[in-house]
Motif scaffolding. Structure first.
Motif, PDB file in Angstrom:
ATOM      1  N   ASP A 150       0.826  -1.210   0.000  1.00  0.00           N
ATOM      2  CA  ASP A 150       0.000   0.000   0.000  1.00  0.00           C
ATOM      3  C   ASP A 150       0.860   1.260   0.000  1.00  0.00           C
ATOM      4  OD1 ASP A 150      -2.275  -1.500  -0.044  1.00  0.00           O
ATOM      5  OD2 ASP A 150      -2.680  -1.347   2.109  1.00  0.00           O
ATOM      6  N   GLY A 151       1.918   1.247   0.812  1.00  0.00           N
ATOM      7  CA  GLY A 151       2.806   2.405   0.875  1.00  0.00           C
ATOM      8  C   GLY A 151       3.523   2.657  -0.433  1.00  0.00           C
ATOM      9  N   ILE A 152       3.989   1.601  -1.073  1.00  0.00           N
ATOM     10  CA  ILE A 152       4.740   1.793  -2.315  1.00  0.00           C
ATOM     11  C   ILE A 152       3.812   2.205  -3.453  1.00  0.00           C
ATOM     12  CG2 ILE A 152       4.734  -0.532  -3.338  1.00  0.00           C
ATOM     13  CD1 ILE A 152       7.840  -0.097  -3.648  1.00  0.00           C
ATOM     14  N   LYS A 153       2.557   1.766  -3.409  1.00  0.00           N
ATOM     15  CA  LYS A 153       1.588   2.208  -4.420  1.00  0.00           C
ATOM     16  C   LYS A 153       1.398   3.722  -4.340  1.00  0.00           C
ATOM     17  CE  LYS A 153      -1.282  -1.959  -4.635  1.00  0.00           C
ATOM     18  NZ  LYS A 153      -2.606  -2.519  -4.294  1.00  0.00           N
ATOM     19  N   ILE A 154       1.176   4.217  -3.140  1.00  0.00           N
ATOM     20  CA  ILE A 154       0.956   5.654  -2.945  1.00  0.00           C
ATOM     21  C   ILE A 154       2.217   6.436  -3.297  1.00  0.00           C
ATOM     22  CG2 ILE A 154       0.518   7.434  -1.198  1.00  0.00           C
ATOM     23  CD1 ILE A 154      -1.244   5.296   0.227  1.00  0.00           C
ATOM     24  N   PHE A 155       3.360   5.932  -2.850  1.00  0.00           N
ATOM     25  CA  PHE A 155       4.623   6.624  -3.087  1.00  0.00           C
ATOM     26  C   PHE A 155       4.941   6.703  -4.577  1.00  0.00           C
ATOM     27  CE2 PHE A 155       9.238   6.747  -3.567  1.00  0.00           C
ATOM     28  CZ  PHE A 155       9.581   7.799  -2.736  1.00  0.00           C
ATOM     29  N   THR A 156       4.826   5.598  -5.289  1.00  0.00           N
ATOM     30  CA  THR A 156       5.155   5.597  -6.723  1.00  0.00           C
ATOM     31  C   THR A 156       4.159   6.410  -7.534  1.00  0.00           C
ATOM     32  OG1 THR A 156       3.970   3.492  -6.983  1.00  0.00           O
ATOM     33  CG2 THR A 156       6.348   3.377  -6.666  1.00  0.00           C
ATOM     34  N   ALA A 157       2.896   6.402  -7.109  1.00  0.00           N
ATOM     35  CA  ALA A 157       1.894   7.189  -7.826  1.00  0.00           C
ATOM     36  C   ALA A 157       2.217   8.674  -7.747  1.00  0.00           C
ATOM     37  CB  ALA A 157       0.503   6.925  -7.254  1.00  0.00           C
ATOM     38  N   THR A 158       2.747   9.106  -6.614  1.00  0.00           N
ATOM     39  CA  THR A 158       3.115  10.513  -6.425  1.00  0.00           C
ATOM     40  C   THR A 158       4.457  10.830  -7.065  1.00  0.00           C
ATOM     41  OG1 THR A 158       1.960  10.438  -4.298  1.00  0.00           O
ATOM     42  CG2 THR A 158       3.380  12.336  -4.702  1.00  0.00           C
ATOM     43  N   MET A 159       5.403   9.895  -6.930  1.00  0.00           N
ATOM     44  CA  MET A 159       6.751  10.090  -7.445  1.00  0.00           C
ATOM     45  C   MET A 159       6.808  10.042  -8.966  1.00  0.00           C
ATOM     46  SD  MET A 159      10.056  10.510  -6.960  1.00  0.00           S
ATOM     47  CE  MET A 159      10.259  10.250  -5.206  1.00  0.00           C
ATOM     48  N   GLY A 160       5.965   9.212  -9.578  1.00  0.00           N
ATOM     49  CA  GLY A 160       6.042   9.035 -11.019  1.00  0.00           C
ATOM     50  C   GLY A 160       7.241   8.189 -11.397  1.00  0.00           C
ATOM     51  N   ASN A 161       7.826   8.457 -12.565  1.00  0.00           N
ATOM     52  CA  ASN A 161       8.925   7.659 -13.085  1.00  0.00           C
ATOM     53  C   ASN A 161      10.258   8.396 -13.036  1.00  0.00           C
ATOM     54  OD1 ASN A 161       7.631   5.082 -14.267  1.00  0.00           O
ATOM     55  ND2 ASN A 161       6.323   6.720 -15.047  1.00  0.00           N
ATOM     56  N   ARG A 162      10.466   9.164 -11.975  1.00  0.00           N
ATOM     57  CA  ARG A 162      11.676   9.971 -11.873  1.00  0.00           C
ATOM     58  C   ARG A 162      12.916   9.144 -11.561  1.00  0.00           C
ATOM     59  NH1 ARG A 162      11.792  15.222 -10.446  1.00  0.00           N
ATOM     60  NH2 ARG A 162       9.898  16.423 -10.786  1.00  0.00           N
ATOM     61  N   VAL A 163      12.801   8.257 -10.552  1.00  0.00           N
ATOM     62  CA  VAL A 163      13.958   7.582  -9.967  1.00  0.00           C
ATOM     63  C   VAL A 163      13.650   6.093  -9.852  1.00  0.00           C
ATOM     64  CG1 VAL A 163      15.489   7.498  -7.936  1.00  0.00           C
ATOM     65  CG2 VAL A 163      14.429   9.663  -8.611  1.00  0.00           C
ATOM     66  N   PRO A 164      14.641   5.211 -10.021  1.00  0.00           N
ATOM     67  CA  PRO A 164      14.410   3.784  -9.772  1.00  0.00           C
ATOM     68  C   PRO A 164      13.985   3.565  -8.321  1.00  0.00           C
ATOM     69  CG  PRO A 164      16.485   4.120 -10.925  1.00  0.00           C
ATOM     70  CD  PRO A 164      16.007   5.471 -10.516  1.00  0.00           C
ATOM     71  N   ILE A 165      12.908   2.817  -8.133  1.00  0.00           N
ATOM     72  CA  ILE A 165      12.362   2.559  -6.800  1.00  0.00           C
ATOM     73  C   ILE A 165      12.409   1.057  -6.538  1.00  0.00           C
ATOM     74  CG2 ILE A 165      10.342   2.771  -5.306  1.00  0.00           C
ATOM     75  CD1 ILE A 165       9.474   5.158  -7.059  1.00  0.00           C
ATOM     76  N   LEU A 166      13.180   0.658  -5.547  1.00  0.00           N
ATOM     77  CA  LEU A 166      13.333  -0.749  -5.213  1.00  0.00           C
ATOM     78  C   LEU A 166      12.298  -1.162  -4.170  1.00  0.00           C
ATOM     79  CD1 LEU A 166      14.835  -3.477  -5.076  1.00  0.00           C
ATOM     80  CD2 LEU A 166      16.432  -2.418  -3.469  1.00  0.00           C
ATOM     81  N   SER A 167      11.461  -2.138  -4.526  1.00  0.00           N
ATOM     82  CA  SER A 167      10.570  -2.762  -3.553  1.00  0.00           C
ATOM     83  C   SER A 167      11.367  -3.889  -2.908  1.00  0.00           C
ATOM     84  CB  SER A 167       9.321  -3.313  -4.253  1.00  0.00           C
ATOM     85  OG  SER A 167       8.497  -4.000  -3.341  1.00  0.00           O
ATOM     86  N   PRO A 168      11.857  -3.705  -1.672  1.00  0.00           N
ATOM     87  CA  PRO A 168      12.910  -4.576  -1.153  1.00  0.00           C
ATOM     88  C   PRO A 168      12.466  -5.909  -0.575  1.00  0.00           C
ATOM     89  CG  PRO A 168      12.421  -2.859   0.433  1.00  0.00           C
ATOM     90  CD  PRO A 168      11.566  -2.580  -0.770  1.00  0.00           C
ATOM     91  N   LEU A 169      11.229  -6.001  -0.082  1.00  0.00           N
ATOM     92  CA  LEU A 169      10.844  -7.198   0.663  1.00  0.00           C
ATOM     93  C   LEU A 169       9.483  -7.764   0.270  1.00  0.00           C
ATOM     94  CD1 LEU A 169      11.962  -6.004   4.235  1.00  0.00           C
ATOM     95  CD2 LEU A 169      13.197  -7.567   2.714  1.00  0.00           C
ATOM     96  N   SER A 170       8.754  -7.077  -0.576  1.00  0.00           N
ATOM     97  CA  SER A 170       7.402  -7.507  -0.911  1.00  0.00           C
ATOM     98  C   SER A 170       7.356  -8.252  -2.251  1.00  0.00           C
ATOM     99  CB  SER A 170       6.466  -6.295  -0.987  1.00  0.00           C
ATOM    100  OG  SER A 170       5.204  -6.676  -1.498  1.00  0.00           O
ATOM    101  N   PRO A 171       6.645  -9.401  -2.286  1.00  0.00           N
ATOM    102  CA  PRO A 171       6.462 -10.111  -3.554  1.00  0.00           C
ATOM    103  C   PRO A 171       5.221  -9.666  -4.312  1.00  0.00           C
ATOM    104  CG  PRO A 171       5.621 -11.452  -1.772  1.00  0.00           C
ATOM    105  CD  PRO A 171       6.117 -10.168  -1.139  1.00  0.00           C
TER     106      PRO A 171
END
Length: 413
Positions: A150-171
């Motif tokens: 849920d957190g990464i969904k909200i974060f990436t939606a706001t961040m867009g495609n600016r920077v590589p975002i690593l989802s470190p522990l979630s499958p």
């Protein structure tokens, strides 16, 4: 280099000072950076951010990595206290951070330079949204986290495609997030299903495969991808028989079984009651018909499953975690981790180390983060083989195949 050399102490329920230290520790190369606040002012969003797909930028001398973990620092104040769940998340965060930083330290010893910035996501939607506007995060070379879907969904939606975002522990499947710069390092369930189908086709090559289902809808993702892969590999020559089993009744399948050839069964279920009854029935069937069983990856965590039954059924499971404690790389890591932190590493520390080592090094490679699909890696807990999916980013497709033998799981592929 990384200039921070502070040691993190072992975390327990009353050692809240660790969280405070972890929040202030920012690995940095010269010149030093100021401590990063998790409550930076929101910046005005560029409405075009979401539409732009910028390629990852190779760092110029110093790689800036922003790490967003659910530390829950609000709970170290005099009045609030950690809940059991919050303390578990905070423990996980510290352990992952320690492993990741140890990897960067080893790379820094070889001449690489990093600035590691640590932020508290608080496992909170509003915090994830706010952090996505933080200018220091937005100008990073790599963002690690948030941790939960849920957190990464909200974060990436706001961040867009600016920077590589690593989802470190979630499958979690990247299809639920949809970001072209997302990196999913823990293989989603569909890749477990594909790996099982590939192994069955390559090593057993049966004429039939029986899929035993409990009827719960959460099995659909596994079943759909297993069928799709099997049909593709065999050109639909392998017959797939999918049935919902009630109360372990397998008599309806007897007429289709072979007494000489291995009968392949796939059970994508995780329901304890269903598994208990069905596996006992399958064990009875195995007395007259040779059985080879393939189960859900979560079975590895289920203590209620009987090892003797699983072994008689020649049970295989897929896994994204298999640590060989005898290999030299593991022994070296364990020694260095104990020396640095004076505690035993957990699975999160090991994952943090593998990911820190791979991505820290990749930042300085010629192709940078954009070349993940061209650079494989054999880690301590798993290997990385990334595939690039348009609109979904990079996904680690490497899955281990394990089999019960001598009452333990052993890797067969």
């Amino acid at each position: 280099m990384i200039s921070v050399q502070n040691r993190l102490l072992l975390l327990s329920g009353n050692k809240w000072l660790l969280f405070f230290c972890a929040a202030l520790i920012l690995g940095a190369c010269s010149p030093k950076v100021r401590p990063v606040s998790t409550s930076e002012k929101k910046q005005t969003e560029n409405p075009e951010n979401k539409a732009v797909e910028n390629p990852p930028v190779k760092p110029a001398g110093v790689a800036v990595i922003s790490m967003i973990l659910p530390m829950g620092l609000d709970h170290i104040k005099p009045q609030p206290t950690y809940s059991s769940a919050g303390l578990t998340k905070a423990n996980m965060s510290v352990e992952y951070y320690q492993g990741f930083k140890l990897a960067l330290d080893s790379l820094a010893a070889g001449g690489a330079s990093f600035k590691l910035q640590l932020y508290d996501s608080k496992d909170d939607a509003s915090s994830a949204h706010s952090l996505a506007y933080n200018p220091q995060i937005r100008t990073s070379n790599l963002i690690v986290g948030p941790v939960f879907p849920d957190g990464i969904k909200i974060f990436t939606a706001t961040m867009g495609n600016r920077v590589p975002i690593l989802s470190p522990l979630s499958p979690a499947s990247p299809a639920t997030i949809k970001n072209n710069n997302l990196i999913t390092v823990i293989p989603p369930l569909e890749y477990h299903a594909r790996a099982a189908a590939q192994y069955i086709y390559d090593k057993i090559n049966p004429q039939k495969i029986f899929i035993l289902r409990s009827g719960f809808s959460q099995e659909n993702d596994y079943v759909v991808n297993f069928k799709k892969t099997t049909d593709s590999l065999s050109k639909k020559k392998v017959k797939l028989i999918s049935v919902v089993i009630n109360r372990g009744q397998l008599n309806g399948l007897v007429s289709q079984l072979s007494k000489t050839e291995r009968n392949v069964f796939v059970i994508p279920a995780t329901d304890p009651v269903f598994l208990g009854v069905t596996l006992r029935s399958l064990d009875t069937l195995n007395r007259h018909f040779p059985v080879v069983l393939f189960g859900h990856p979560n079975w590895e965590k289920f203590s209620f499953l009987k090892a003797d039954i699983l072994q008689r059924l020649k049970t295989h499971i897929t896994s994204s975690d298999k640590i060989n404690y005898k290999q030299e790389a593991t022994v070296t890591f364990l020694r260095n981790y104990r020396k640095a932190y004076h505690v035993e590493p957990t699975e999160y520390a090991i994952k943090g180390f593998d990911e820190g080592l791979y991505f820290g090094k990749q930042l300085f490679e010629e192709n940078g983060i954009g070349g993940l699909d061209k650079t494989d890696f054999k880690g301590i807990h798993n290997s990385f083989h990334f595939v690039k999916k348009p609109g979904l980013g990079w996904v680690n497709a490497h899955v281990n195949i394990l089999m019960y033998s001598n009452f333990e799981l052993k890797q067969v592929e």
